[in-house]
Write an enzyme that holds these catalytic residues in place. Sequence first.
Site, mmCIF file in Angstrom:
data_model
loop_
_atom_site.group_PDB
_atom_site.id
_atom_site.type_symbol
_atom_site.label_atom_id
_atom_site.label_comp_id
_atom_site.label_asym_id
_atom_site.label_seq_id
_atom_site.Cartn_x
_atom_site.Cartn_y
_atom_site.Cartn_z
ATOM 1 N N ASP A 1 0.867 -1.184 0.000
ATOM 2 C CA ASP A 1 0.000 0.000 0.000
ATOM 3 C C ASP A 1 0.900 1.229 0.000
ATOM 4 O O ASP A 1 2.094 1.141 0.300
ATOM 5 C CB ASP A 1 -0.914 0.001 1.242
ATOM 6 C CG ASP A 1 -1.794 1.240 1.295
ATOM 7 O OD1 ASP A 1 -2.424 1.558 0.274
ATOM 8 O OD2 ASP A 1 -1.820 1.923 2.329
ATOM 9 N N CYS B 1 -3.819 -0.921 -2.090
ATOM 10 C CA CYS B 1 -4.099 0.499 -2.338
ATOM 11 C C CYS B 1 -5.085 0.656 -3.497
ATOM 12 O O CYS B 1 -4.843 0.140 -4.595
ATOM 13 C CB CYS B 1 -2.775 1.182 -2.672
ATOM 14 S SG CYS B 1 -2.920 2.916 -3.022
ATOM 15 N N GLU C 1 -5.937 9.031 9.567
ATOM 16 C CA GLU C 1 -4.584 8.869 10.118
ATOM 17 C C GLU C 1 -4.432 9.593 11.448
ATOM 18 O O GLU C 1 -3.678 9.172 12.315
ATOM 19 C CB GLU C 1 -3.539 9.345 9.109
ATOM 20 C CG GLU C 1 -3.524 8.422 7.915
ATOM 21 C CD GLU C 1 -2.265 8.459 7.087
ATOM 22 O OE1 GLU C 1 -1.368 9.253 7.396
ATOM 23 O OE2 GLU C 1 -2.204 7.681 6.124
ATOM 24 N N CYS D 1 -11.330 3.439 -0.820
ATOM 25 C CA CYS D 1 -10.024 3.894 -0.335
ATOM 26 C C CYS D 1 -9.722 3.120 0.953
ATOM 27 O O CYS D 1 -10.634 2.882 1.759
ATOM 28 C CB CYS D 1 -10.060 5.394 -0.057
ATOM 29 S SG CYS D 1 -8.551 6.026 0.694
HETATM 30 N N1 DGL Z 1 -4.001 3.895 -0.001
HETATM 31 C C1 DGL Z 1 -4.629 4.966 -0.732
HETATM 32 C C2 DGL Z 1 -5.868 4.416 -1.452
HETATM 33 O O1 DGL Z 1 -6.455 3.430 -1.057
HETATM 34 C C3 DGL Z 1 -5.001 6.136 0.164
HETATM 35 C C4 DGL Z 1 -3.818 6.951 0.633
HETATM 36 C C5 DGL Z 1 -3.060 7.616 -0.483
HETATM 37 O O2 DGL Z 1 -3.550 8.604 -1.076
HETATM 38 O O3 DGL Z 1 -1.973 7.152 -0.771
HETATM 39 O O4 DGL Z 1 -6.278 4.988 -2.418
#
Ligand code: DGL
Length: 270
Positions: A12, A75, A154, A186
């Site tokens: 990720d 991700c 976060e 997300c």
């Molecule tokens: N891991 C990203 C996603 O699922 C969220 C965080 C980012 O913008 O890197 O899209």
Amino acid sequence: MTIRSNPIGVFDSGMGGLTCVRQLVKLLPTEDIVYLGDTARVPYGNKSPNTIIKFSIQNSLYLLRFKIKLIVVACNTSSSFALDKLKTIFGIPIIGVIEPGVKRALELTKNKRIGIIGTNATINSLAYQKKLIAAGSAVKVFAQSCPLFVPLAEEGWIRGRITEDIAKKYLAPLKNKNIDTLVLGCTHYPLLKSAIAKVMGRSIRLVDSAEELALDVKALMRSKGIASDRKIKGKIRFFLTDEPYKFKKTGERFLGRKLESVYPVKENEF
Ligand code: DGL
């Protein structure tokens, strides 16, 4: 030792993918997992497609050092832009989060009006929208990016007035679309589930891609004959491209339990 006992590799952009690890551990407790969080370069959600693809290839190459049997692209942003490319480059099974989320949304919707929320990059990629619409012309999709949800999750601001106000503002355009299903597209959004449910109304079904992903990983490993056949609990190791301090502190919220075995990636290895 057979391929069955090799670890699953998960990557990720940072700590968000721990929501996927959480579900994988729940469903597949005897699997070893190697997690790579690209904490030095997070967020991916506002980067260009080429950069996201480049980072995703580097992350996969790093995981391959551990003789992984499968790559999970946890991700959503990487899954939106890089999944097809990764599949053409690497000769092992690779699974992203978009298809599991789409499949579940289509199972749940009754009126075929589906909302999708994600980072700017994920929403602009149209990855979810195209897959949902491809499933049937009767499906209507309404998409909205919610970039502030990532820092809120976060920081641990997962409920309360400020978070609900931000959620109200982002979700307002979806409120009058008569959707019955909303995909949390997300990694971070499952943490904000209760605030999102409060704003959207309890009758809207929220699709957590991480839960669906774990089910698909299980099915894929079974079909390929690579699922662990051990009886003991699997080991999880976390590797990070930046110092582990913040990841350790905040990551526990995403994983739902204590984080152990956290290591920085060695510079000459990445
Ligand atoms: N891991 C990203 C996603 O699922 C969220 C965080 C980012 O913008 O890197 O899209």
